[in-house]
Write a protein that holds these residues in place. Sequence first.
Motif, PDB file in Angstrom:
ATOM      1  N   THR A   1       0.850  -1.191   0.000  1.00 46.19           N
ATOM      2  CA  THR A   1       0.000   0.000   0.000  1.00 46.19           C
ATOM      3  C   THR A   1       0.883   1.237   0.000  1.00 46.19           C
ATOM      4  OG1 THR A   1      -1.584  -1.241   1.328  1.00 46.19           O
ATOM      5  CG2 THR A   1      -1.928   1.117   1.169  1.00 46.19           C
ATOM      6  N   ASN A   2       0.599   2.172  -0.926  1.00 44.98           N
ATOM      7  CA  ASN A   2       1.373   3.414  -0.948  1.00 44.98           C
ATOM      8  C   ASN A   2       0.697   4.453  -0.053  1.00 44.98           C
ATOM      9  OD1 ASN A   2      -0.721   4.554  -2.466  1.00 44.98           O
ATOM     10  ND2 ASN A   2       0.417   4.574  -4.381  1.00 44.98           N
ATOM     11  N   ASN A   3       1.251   5.665   0.011  1.00 35.95           N
ATOM     12  CA  ASN A   3       0.720   6.722   0.887  1.00 35.95           C
ATOM     13  C   ASN A   3      -0.710   7.124   0.548  1.00 35.95           C
ATOM     14  OD1 ASN A   3       3.109   6.758   2.260  1.00 35.95           O
ATOM     15  ND2 ASN A   3       3.939   8.532   1.182  1.00 35.95           N
ATOM     16  N   ALA A   4      -1.112   6.968  -0.694  1.00 43.26           N
ATOM     17  CA  ALA A   4      -2.464   7.340  -1.115  1.00 43.26           C
ATOM     18  C   ALA A   4      -3.465   6.198  -0.888  1.00 43.26           C
ATOM     19  CB  ALA A   4      -2.463   7.739  -2.584  1.00 43.26           C
ATOM     20  N   GLY A   5      -2.986   5.041  -0.443  1.00 46.11           N
ATOM     21  CA  GLY A   5      -3.876   3.915  -0.194  1.00 46.11           C
ATOM     22  C   GLY A   5      -4.006   2.952  -1.360  1.00 46.11           C
ATOM     23  N   ALA A   6      -3.359   3.257  -2.472  1.00 49.07           N
ATOM     24  CA  ALA A   6      -3.400   2.370  -3.640  1.00 49.07           C
ATOM     25  C   ALA A   6      -2.480   1.171  -3.395  1.00 49.07           C
ATOM     26  CB  ALA A   6      -2.970   3.120  -4.894  1.00 49.07           C
ATOM     27  N   PHE A   7      -2.735   0.096  -4.115  1.00 51.95           N
ATOM     28  CA  PHE A   7      -1.956  -1.131  -3.998  1.00 51.95           C
ATOM     29  C   PHE A   7      -0.979  -1.212  -5.167  1.00 51.95           C
ATOM     30  CE2 PHE A   7      -6.030  -1.738  -1.982  1.00 51.95           C
ATOM     31  CZ  PHE A   7      -5.674  -2.267  -0.749  1.00 51.95           C
ATOM     32  N   VAL A   8       0.311  -1.399  -4.863  1.00 45.73           N
ATOM     33  CA  VAL A   8       1.357  -1.370  -5.886  1.00 45.73           C
ATOM     34  C   VAL A   8       2.140  -2.685  -5.865  1.00 45.73           C
ATOM     35  CG1 VAL A   8       3.413  -0.158  -6.717  1.00 45.73           C
ATOM     36  CG2 VAL A   8       1.580   1.123  -5.590  1.00 45.73           C
ATOM     37  N   LEU A   9       2.334  -3.247  -7.065  1.00 45.37           N
ATOM     38  CA  LEU A   9       3.135  -4.456  -7.230  1.00 45.37           C
ATOM     39  C   LEU A   9       4.189  -4.177  -8.296  1.00 45.37           C
ATOM     40  CD1 LEU A   9       3.406  -7.595  -6.643  1.00 45.37           C
ATOM     41  CD2 LEU A   9       2.095  -7.886  -8.743  1.00 45.37           C
ATOM     42  N   GLN A  10       5.442  -4.471  -7.984  1.00 44.31           N
ATOM     43  CA  GLN A  10       6.528  -4.363  -8.962  1.00 44.31           C
ATOM     44  C   GLN A  10       7.239  -5.699  -9.013  1.00 44.31           C
ATOM     45  OE1 GLN A  10       8.998  -0.824  -9.195  1.00 44.31           O
ATOM     46  NE2 GLN A  10       7.750   0.110  -7.596  1.00 44.31           N
ATOM     47  N   ARG A  11       7.376  -6.255 -10.209  1.00 43.81           N
ATOM     48  CA  ARG A  11       8.037  -7.538 -10.396  1.00 43.81           C
ATOM     49  C   ARG A  11       9.124  -7.402 -11.452  1.00 43.81           C
ATOM     50  NH1 ARG A  11       6.721  -8.945  -6.025  1.00 43.81           N
ATOM     51  NH2 ARG A  11       4.967 -10.287  -5.544  1.00 43.81           N
ATOM     52  N   PRO A  12      10.367  -7.809 -11.128  1.00 43.13           N
ATOM     53  CA  PRO A  12      11.464  -7.722 -12.106  1.00 43.13           C
ATOM     54  C   PRO A  12      11.295  -8.763 -13.208  1.00 43.13           C
ATOM     55  CG  PRO A  12      12.206  -8.818 -10.114  1.00 43.13           C
ATOM     56  CD  PRO A  12      10.807  -8.348  -9.849  1.00 43.13           C
ATOM     57  N   LEU A  13      11.629  -8.378 -14.424  1.00 46.69           N
ATOM     58  CA  LEU A  13      11.542  -9.278 -15.573  1.00 46.69           C
ATOM     59  C   LEU A  13      12.907  -9.792 -16.012  1.00 46.69           C
ATOM     60  CD1 LEU A  13       8.852  -7.406 -17.712  1.00 46.69           C
ATOM     61  CD2 LEU A  13       8.525  -9.226 -16.026  1.00 46.69           C
ATOM     62  N   GLN A  14      13.950  -9.361 -15.341  1.00 38.91           N
ATOM     63  CA  GLN A  14      15.317  -9.797 -15.650  1.00 38.91           C
ATOM     64  C   GLN A  14      15.948 -10.368 -14.379  1.00 38.91           C
ATOM     65  OE1 GLN A  14      16.315  -5.853 -17.197  1.00 38.91           O
ATOM     66  NE2 GLN A  14      16.911  -6.844 -19.120  1.00 38.91           N
ATOM     67  N   PRO A  15      15.737 -11.655 -14.104  1.00 37.10           N
ATOM     68  CA  PRO A  15      16.208 -12.238 -12.845  1.00 37.10           C
ATOM     69  C   PRO A  15      17.731 -12.276 -12.684  1.00 37.10           C
ATOM     70  CG  PRO A  15      15.338 -13.942 -14.291  1.00 37.10           C
ATOM     71  CD  PRO A  15      15.058 -12.628 -14.945  1.00 37.10           C
ATOM     72  N   ASP A  16      18.464 -12.140 -13.773  1.00 34.29           N
ATOM     73  CA  ASP A  16      19.922 -12.160 -13.695  1.00 34.29           C
ATOM     74  C   ASP A  16      20.517 -10.809 -13.289  1.00 34.29           C
ATOM     75  OD1 ASP A  16      18.882 -11.324 -16.162  1.00 34.29           O
ATOM     76  OD2 ASP A  16      20.779 -11.686 -17.185  1.00 34.29           O
ATOM     77  N   LEU A  17      19.679  -9.768 -13.201  1.00 34.23           N
ATOM     78  CA  LEU A  17      20.134  -8.436 -12.803  1.00 34.23           C
ATOM     79  C   LEU A  17      19.620  -8.109 -11.407  1.00 34.23           C
ATOM     80  CD1 LEU A  17      19.445  -6.338 -16.038  1.00 34.23           C
ATOM     81  CD2 LEU A  17      21.633  -7.172 -15.214  1.00 34.23           C
ATOM     82  N   PRO A  18      20.308  -7.209 -10.687  1.00 29.80           N
ATOM     83  CA  PRO A  18      19.763  -6.737  -9.414  1.00 29.80           C
ATOM     84  C   PRO A  18      18.378  -6.092  -9.654  1.00 29.80           C
ATOM     85  CG  PRO A  18      22.038  -6.049  -9.661  1.00 29.80           C
ATOM     86  CD  PRO A  18      21.621  -6.645 -10.975  1.00 29.80           C
ATOM     87  N   VAL A  19      17.505  -6.200  -8.682  1.00 25.65           N
ATOM     88  CA  VAL A  19      16.132  -5.722  -8.830  1.00 25.65           C
ATOM     89  C   VAL A  19      16.078  -4.253  -9.256  1.00 25.65           C
ATOM     90  CG1 VAL A  19      13.967  -5.305  -7.595  1.00 25.65           C
ATOM     91  CG2 VAL A  19      15.239  -7.399  -7.200  1.00 25.65           C
ATOM     92  N   ASP A  20      16.942  -3.415  -8.693  1.00 24.19           N
ATOM     93  CA  ASP A  20      16.896  -1.985  -9.029  1.00 24.19           C
ATOM     94  C   ASP A  20      17.434  -1.673 -10.422  1.00 24.19           C
ATOM     95  OD1 ASP A  20      19.480  -2.640  -8.243  1.00 24.19           O
ATOM     96  OD2 ASP A  20      19.878  -0.665  -7.384  1.00 24.19           O
ATOM     97  N   GLN A  21      18.042  -2.663 -11.102  1.00 23.83           N
ATOM     98  CA  GLN A  21      18.564  -2.454 -12.453  1.00 23.83           C
ATOM     99  C   GLN A  21      17.775  -3.224 -13.504  1.00 23.83           C
ATOM    100  OE1 GLN A  21      22.731  -3.430 -12.398  1.00 23.83           O
ATOM    101  NE2 GLN A  21      23.142  -2.114 -10.657  1.00 23.83           N
ATOM    102  N   SER A  22      16.696  -3.825 -13.109  1.00 27.42           N
ATOM    103  CA  SER A  22      15.908  -4.680 -13.995  1.00 27.42           C
ATOM    104  C   SER A  22      14.714  -3.949 -14.589  1.00 27.42           C
ATOM    105  CB  SER A  22      15.412  -5.884 -13.192  1.00 27.42           C
ATOM    106  OG  SER A  22      14.518  -6.657 -13.940  1.00 27.42           O
ATOM    107  N   ILE A  23      14.309  -4.372 -15.777  1.00 35.35           N
ATOM    108  CA  ILE A  23      13.026  -3.956 -16.341  1.00 35.35           C
ATOM    109  C   ILE A  23      11.957  -4.588 -15.455  1.00 35.35           C
ATOM    110  CG2 ILE A  23      11.473  -4.253 -18.312  1.00 35.35           C
ATOM    111  CD1 ILE A  23      13.977  -4.279 -20.090  1.00 35.35           C
TER     112      ILE A  23
END
Length: 113
Positions: free
Chosen positions: A33-55
């Motif tokens: 849940t973000n500050n506005a109450g919305a629900f956010v999901l982020q999933r990396p599509l490049q498992p061989d890269l660190p999460v912060d550097q992945s699409i």
Amino acid sequence: MAFAKSVTIPNDGTYEIDPQIKKFALLDLGFLTNNAGAFVLQRPLQPDLPVDQSIKLKVTVSKDLTGFKMVVVSAGNVAPVDIFARADKDELVKIYRYYLQELEDRQVLKKQS
């Protein structure tokens, strides 16, 4: 970008909120849940890269569960990415479809025919 009833992903199709969507399903799937109450999901599509550097696949569902946003974004959420036009698309598309199938199976989203 405002919440919408349906979202079209170029070269893939149109998705909409499943009428059977439940808040607990979102939380079970790892939505935060973000500050506005919305629900956010982020999933990396490049498992061989660190999460912060992945699409990533990013899905945001409104607080009242009536609308959503969905986009595939570059590292750092900088710009939308068309994974279907990339040279390394096979693995990206496979993982992308896996995540979307999971959202469909849990009655969060459904693909329009």
